[in-house]
Design an enzyme around this catalytic site. Structure first.
Site, PDB file in Angstrom:
ATOM      1  N   ASP A  83      50.918  10.219 -45.443  1.00 26.52           N
ATOM      2  CA  ASP A  83      50.516   8.807 -45.483  1.00 26.52           C
ATOM      3  C   ASP A  83      48.993   8.697 -45.281  1.00 26.52           C
ATOM      4  O   ASP A  83      48.432   7.597 -45.309  1.00 26.52           O
ATOM      5  CB  ASP A  83      51.298   7.953 -44.479  1.00 26.52           C
ATOM      6  CG  ASP A  83      51.035   8.337 -43.040  1.00 26.52           C
ATOM      7  OD1 ASP A  83      50.417   9.399 -42.800  1.00 26.52           O
ATOM      8  OD2 ASP A  83      51.448   7.579 -42.138  1.00 26.52           O
ATOM      9  N   SER A  84      48.321   9.857 -45.143  1.00 27.70           N
ATOM     10  CA  SER A  84      46.854   9.874 -45.216  1.00 27.70           C
ATOM     11  C   SER A  84      46.413   9.435 -46.610  1.00 27.70           C
ATOM     12  O   SER A  84      45.218   9.262 -46.863  1.00 27.70           O
ATOM     13  CB  SER A  84      46.304  11.264 -44.883  1.00 27.70           C
ATOM     14  OG  SER A  84      46.950  12.263 -45.651  1.00 27.70           O
ATOM     15  N   LYS A 118      58.904  13.842 -43.417  1.00 22.16           N
ATOM     16  CA  LYS A 118      58.228  13.980 -42.117  1.00 22.16           C
ATOM     17  C   LYS A 118      58.139  12.604 -41.472  1.00 22.16           C
ATOM     18  O   LYS A 118      57.938  11.601 -42.170  1.00 22.16           O
ATOM     19  CB  LYS A 118      56.821  14.556 -42.303  1.00 22.16           C
ATOM     20  CG  LYS A 118      56.003  14.579 -41.003  1.00 22.16           C
ATOM     21  CD  LYS A 118      54.718  15.357 -41.142  1.00 22.16           C
ATOM     22  CE  LYS A 118      53.520  14.530 -41.537  1.00 22.16           C
ATOM     23  NZ  LYS A 118      53.226  13.386 -40.642  1.00 22.16           N
ATOM     24  N   ASP A 123      56.074  11.888 -46.490  1.00 17.45           N
ATOM     25  CA  ASP A 123      55.771  11.350 -45.153  1.00 17.45           C
ATOM     26  C   ASP A 123      56.271   9.905 -45.040  1.00 17.45           C
ATOM     27  O   ASP A 123      55.923   9.057 -45.870  1.00 17.45           O
ATOM     28  CB  ASP A 123      54.234  11.366 -45.006  1.00 17.45           C
ATOM     29  CG  ASP A 123      53.777  11.479 -43.579  1.00 17.45           C
ATOM     30  OD1 ASP A 123      54.627  11.604 -42.680  1.00 17.45           O
ATOM     31  OD2 ASP A 123      52.541  11.457 -43.369  1.00 17.45           O
ATOM     32  N   GLU A 173      56.682  10.588 -37.609  1.00 20.78           N
ATOM     33  CA  GLU A 173      55.896  10.739 -36.377  1.00 20.78           C
ATOM     34  C   GLU A 173      56.725  10.341 -35.154  1.00 20.78           C
ATOM     35  O   GLU A 173      57.498   9.382 -35.225  1.00 20.78           O
ATOM     36  CB  GLU A 173      54.643   9.839 -36.443  1.00 20.78           C
ATOM     37  CG  GLU A 173      53.667  10.257 -37.521  1.00 20.78           C
ATOM     38  CD  GLU A 173      52.390   9.414 -37.541  1.00 20.78           C
ATOM     39  OE1 GLU A 173      52.198   8.554 -36.654  1.00 20.78           O
ATOM     40  OE2 GLU A 173      51.582   9.624 -38.464  1.00 20.78           O
ATOM     41  N   GLU A 212      48.979  17.603 -34.023  1.00 24.08           N
ATOM     42  CA  GLU A 212      47.650  17.140 -34.441  1.00 24.08           C
ATOM     43  C   GLU A 212      46.758  16.839 -33.234  1.00 24.08           C
ATOM     44  O   GLU A 212      47.174  16.126 -32.312  1.00 24.08           O
ATOM     45  CB  GLU A 212      47.818  15.869 -35.314  1.00 24.08           C
ATOM     46  CG  GLU A 212      46.488  15.309 -35.807  1.00 24.08           C
ATOM     47  CD  GLU A 212      46.629  14.324 -36.960  1.00 24.08           C
ATOM     48  OE1 GLU A 212      47.733  14.132 -37.491  1.00 24.08           O
ATOM     49  OE2 GLU A 212      45.581  13.734 -37.315  1.00 24.08           O
TER      50      GLU A 212
END
Ligand code: KIV
Length: 264
Positions: free
Chosen positions: A45-46, A114, A84, A116, A182
Site C-alpha cells: 500500500d506504499s 499481508k 497488501d 498490519e 519495519e
C-alpha cells in the site's frame, strides 16, 4: 517457470538462505523485477505515496490496490505475489477481512496477502488462513497507524520491544507464513528472527533478518526524498530526466523523428 511458493520460503528459513522482496505497483516494474529474479513481489500500500500521489498509505482504497495487484500478477511469472490490505479493509471484523482476501485472490490473482498489526488482528488472520489464504504479518512501524504512533519513528526501543516480540510470537502461532518487521532496533530484529521458525523480512531492521524488503522506487533512485532506511543502487530519476530533456531538445531542433522513425 513455476512461481515461488510459501513452502519454498519455509525451506529457505531452515537452510539459512537469505532472500529479497521488492514492491511493485504496475506492469513494467513487475516485469523487470520478476525478470531480475526477485522471488517475492509485494504490491504494497506504499502505492499511496509512490504511485497514486497521496501523502501516505492511509487514503489508498481496496479497488486501487486490486488494480495494481492485477497488473503485477499478469506481468510476473516466477515471483510469489503478495497483496497488501489497505487501511479500512480488514480492521472491523474477520468477515470483512475474508471478503478483502477473496477479492485479492479472485480479482487480482495474488498468491498471498499481508496485513498490519499484532494480537488485535489475529481473528482476521485465522479466518483468512482457514479459507486457504496465506497471510504475511507486519509489525514495528506500521504505516497505516502513523497518526497514532506520532510519526515515522523507530518502534520497540527499550522495554517496548517485549510487546513487539510477544506480537510476533502470537502471529506465528496464528499461522502467518512470514513477518515484516519495519523500523525496529537491529538487536530486537535479530532476537525475533532467531526465535521464530517463519522467515522475518526486515526493512530498517538491520542485517540479521532472514530476508529484506525495499520499495522499488527507492532502490533504483526514482524517489525524490527516499527514507533513511533505503539504499539507492542507481539514480534512475536523473537518467530519465536526461533522456526526456534530450528528446525535448531534439523535437525543438527538428532532430526527432529521423529516418528510422519515419514511414513512407
Ligand atoms: O507497503 C509497503 O510497501 C510495505 C513494505 C514497506 C513492507 O508494507
Amino acid at each position: 517457470m513455476a512461481r515461488v511458493t510459501i513452502s519454498d520460503l519455509s525451506n529457505w528459513k531452515k537452510q539459512g538462505k537469505k532472500w529479497a522482496m521488492l514492491t511493485s505497483y504496475d506492469q513494467i516494474s513487475a516485469e523487470i523485477i520478476d525478470e531480475s529474479g526477485v522471488p517475492v513481489i509485494l504490491v504494497g500500500d506504499s502505492a499511496g505515496n509512490n504511485f497514486y500521489g497521496y501523502e501516505n498509505t492511509i487514503p489508498v482504497t481496496l479497488s486501487e490496490m486490486i488494480a495494481c495487484a492485477r497488473a503485477v500478477t499478469s506481468a510476473s511469472k516466477s515471483a510469489l505475489v503478495v497483496g497488501d490490505f489497505p487501511f479500512g479493509s480488514y480492521e472491523s471484523s474477520a468477515e470483512v477481512a475474508l471478503e478483502t482476501g477473496v477479492r485479492f485472490l479472485k480479482e487480482a490473482r495474488v498468491q498471498a496477502v499481508k496485513l498490519e498489526g499484532g494480537v488485535k488482528v489475529i481473528p482476521q488472520i485465522k479466518k483468512l488462513i482457514s479459507a486457504g489464504i496465506p497471510v504475511m504479518g507486519h509489525l514495528g512501524l506500521t504505516p497505516q497507524s502513523v497518526n497514532a504512533l506520532g510519526g515515522f519513528k523507530v518502534q520497540g526501543r527499550g522495554e517496548s520491544g517485549a510487546a513487539i516480540k510477544a506480537d510476533a510470537k502470537a502471529l506465528e502461532e496464528a499461522g502467518v507464513f512470514a513477518l515484516v518487521l519495519e523500523l525496529v532496533p537491529e538487536e530486537l530484529a535479530r532476537e525475533i528472527s532467531g526465535e521464530l521458525k517463519i522467515p522475518v523480512i526486515g526493512i530498517g531492521a538491520g542485517k540479521y533478518c532472514d530476508a529484506q524488503v525495499l520499495v522499488w522506487t527507492d532502490l533504483v533512485g526514482l524517489t525524490k526524498e527516499p527514507p533513511k532506511l533505503a539504499k539507492a543502487y542507481r539514480n534512475l530519476r536523473s537518467e530519465i530526466k536526461g533522456a526526456i530533456s534530450e528528446w525535448v531538445l531534439d523535437v525543438e531542433n527538428s532532430k526527432f523523428p529521423d529516418a528510422e522513425q519515419t514511414f513512407h
